[in-house]
Write a protein that holds these residues in place. Sequence first.
Motif, PDB file in Angstrom:
ATOM      1  N   ARG A  25       1.025  -1.261  -0.018  1.00 46.57           N
ATOM      2  CA  ARG A  25       0.005   0.026   0.052  1.00 46.57           C
ATOM      3  C   ARG A  25       0.778   1.074   0.040  1.00 46.57           C
ATOM      4  N   PHE A  26       0.634   2.269  -1.032  1.00 48.73           N
ATOM      5  CA  PHE A  26       1.139   3.301  -0.973  1.00 48.73           C
ATOM      6  C   PHE A  26       0.157   4.482  -0.826  1.00 48.73           C
ATOM      7  N   GLU A  27       0.618   5.563   0.191  1.00 54.54           N
ATOM      8  CA  GLU A  27      -0.456   6.612   0.279  1.00 54.54           C
ATOM      9  C   GLU A  27       0.313   7.875   0.486  1.00 54.54           C
ATOM     10  N   VAL A  28      -0.091   9.028  -0.154  1.00 50.85           N
ATOM     11  CA  VAL A  28       0.385  10.390   0.007  1.00 50.85           C
ATOM     12  C   VAL A  28      -0.537  11.408   0.421  1.00 50.85           C
ATOM     13  N   ARG A  29       0.016  12.298   1.146  1.00 50.09           N
ATOM     14  CA  ARG A  29      -1.054  13.537   1.595  1.00 50.09           C
ATOM     15  C   ARG A  29      -0.450  14.682   1.482  1.00 50.09           C
ATOM     16  N   GLY A  30      -0.998  15.683   1.260  1.00 48.93           N
ATOM     17  CA  GLY A  30      -0.585  17.003   1.027  1.00 48.93           C
ATOM     18  C   GLY A  30      -1.409  17.837   2.147  1.00 48.93           C
ATOM     19  N   TYR A  31      -0.816  18.978   2.659  1.00 47.63           N
ATOM     20  CA  TYR A  31      -1.532  19.801   3.512  1.00 47.63           C
ATOM     21  C   TYR A  31      -1.040  21.269   3.505  1.00 47.63           C
ATOM     22  N   ALA A  32      -1.949  22.200   3.375  1.00 51.89           N
ATOM     23  CA  ALA A  32      -1.927  23.564   3.096  1.00 51.89           C
ATOM     24  C   ALA A  32      -2.568  24.633   3.940  1.00 51.89           C
ATOM     25  N   THR A  33      -1.951  25.408   4.664  1.00 51.93           N
ATOM     26  CA  THR A  33      -2.526  26.471   5.630  1.00 51.93           C
ATOM     27  C   THR A  33      -1.881  27.792   5.113  1.00 51.93           C
ATOM     28  N   THR A  34      -2.895  28.661   4.550  1.00 53.42           N
ATOM     29  CA  THR A  34      -2.538  30.150   4.249  1.00 53.42           C
ATOM     30  C   THR A  34      -2.216  30.877   5.490  1.00 53.42           C
ATOM     31  N   THR A  35      -1.399  31.925   5.665  1.00 54.18           N
ATOM     32  CA  THR A  35      -1.269  32.889   6.825  1.00 54.18           C
ATOM     33  C   THR A  35      -1.415  34.084   6.480  1.00 54.18           C
ATOM     34  N   ASP A  36      -1.174  34.496   5.131  1.00 56.66           N
ATOM     35  CA  ASP A  36      -1.089  35.645   4.486  1.00 56.66           C
ATOM     36  C   ASP A  36      -1.774  35.642   2.957  1.00 56.66           C
ATOM     37  N   ALA A  37      -2.810  36.177   2.729  1.00 55.09           N
ATOM     38  CA  ALA A  37      -3.355  35.823   1.381  1.00 55.09           C
ATOM     39  C   ALA A  37      -3.737  37.424   0.746  1.00 55.09           C
ATOM     40  N   ALA A  38      -3.399  37.575  -0.519  1.00 54.40           N
ATOM     41  CA  ALA A  38      -3.924  38.672  -1.196  1.00 54.40           C
ATOM     42  C   ALA A  38      -4.823  38.341  -2.573  1.00 54.40           C
ATOM     43  N   VAL A  39      -5.703  39.173  -2.738  1.00 52.92           N
ATOM     44  CA  VAL A  39      -6.335  38.893  -4.087  1.00 52.92           C
ATOM     45  C   VAL A  39      -6.513  40.333  -4.640  1.00 52.92           C
ATOM     46  N   SER A  40      -6.330  40.304  -6.021  1.00 51.06           N
ATOM     47  CA  SER A  40      -6.318  41.768  -6.510  1.00 51.06           C
ATOM     48  C   SER A  40      -7.112  41.600  -7.852  1.00 51.06           C
ATOM     49  N   VAL A  41      -8.111  42.252  -8.139  1.00 51.10           N
ATOM     50  CA  VAL A  41      -8.878  41.933  -9.567  1.00 51.10           C
ATOM     51  C   VAL A  41      -9.099  43.355 -10.063  1.00 51.10           C
ATOM     52  N   THR A  42      -8.999  43.522 -11.263  1.00 51.23           N
ATOM     53  CA  THR A  42      -9.308  44.699 -11.996  1.00 51.23           C
ATOM     54  C   THR A  42      -9.942  44.286 -13.386  1.00 51.23           C
ATOM     55  N   CYS A  43     -11.202  44.632 -13.512  1.00 52.06           N
ATOM     56  CA  CYS A  43     -11.676  44.045 -14.882  1.00 52.06           C
ATOM     57  C   CYS A  43     -11.931  45.466 -15.897  1.00 52.06           C
ATOM     58  N   GLY A  44     -10.971  45.806 -16.311  1.00 46.43           N
ATOM     59  CA  GLY A  44     -10.954  47.182 -17.218  1.00 46.43           C
ATOM     60  C   GLY A  44     -10.009  46.472 -18.507  1.00 46.43           C
ATOM     61  N   PRO A  45      -9.537  47.512 -19.119  1.00 46.84           N
ATOM     62  CA  PRO A  45      -8.679  46.945 -20.238  1.00 46.84           C
ATOM     63  C   PRO A  45      -7.639  46.052 -20.119  1.00 46.84           C
ATOM     64  N   GLY A  46      -7.678  44.759 -20.447  1.00 39.91           N
ATOM     65  CA  GLY A  46      -6.744  43.867 -20.240  1.00 39.91           C
ATOM     66  C   GLY A  46      -6.888  43.173 -19.107  1.00 39.91           C
ATOM     67  N   CYS A  47      -8.057  43.232 -18.331  1.00 40.55           N
ATOM     68  CA  CYS A  47      -8.491  42.527 -17.195  1.00 40.55           C
ATOM     69  C   CYS A  47      -7.481  41.769 -16.512  1.00 40.55           C
ATOM     70  N   PHE A  48      -7.146  42.279 -15.112  1.00 41.56           N
ATOM     71  CA  PHE A  48      -6.125  41.972 -14.319  1.00 41.56           C
ATOM     72  C   PHE A  48      -6.572  41.108 -13.062  1.00 41.56           C
TER      73      PHE A  48
END
Length: 69
Positions: A25-48
């Motif tokens: 039997r082979f098993e693999v697990r991955g865990y992730a926890t974010t401590t600092d996140a940033a989201v930036s959205v600009t939907c104008g010319p070139g939608c960023f």
Amino acid sequence: GSALGFSGSLGGGMKVPIGKRVALRFEVRGYATTTDAAVSVTCGPGCFVLFSANGWYQIGGTVGLAIRL
């Protein structure tokens, strides 16, 4: 101040028969926890769109021998 973090895990495995009653039997697990996140959205010319995050990441695996009696 206060903070908001996200956490998640993903895993999978497989069993490889090596006999009528024995398998590996082979098993693999991955865990992730974010401590600092940033989201930036600009939907104008070139939608960023930009997402970045810092945090803790971990991966672990196991190998075992399964015997069916």
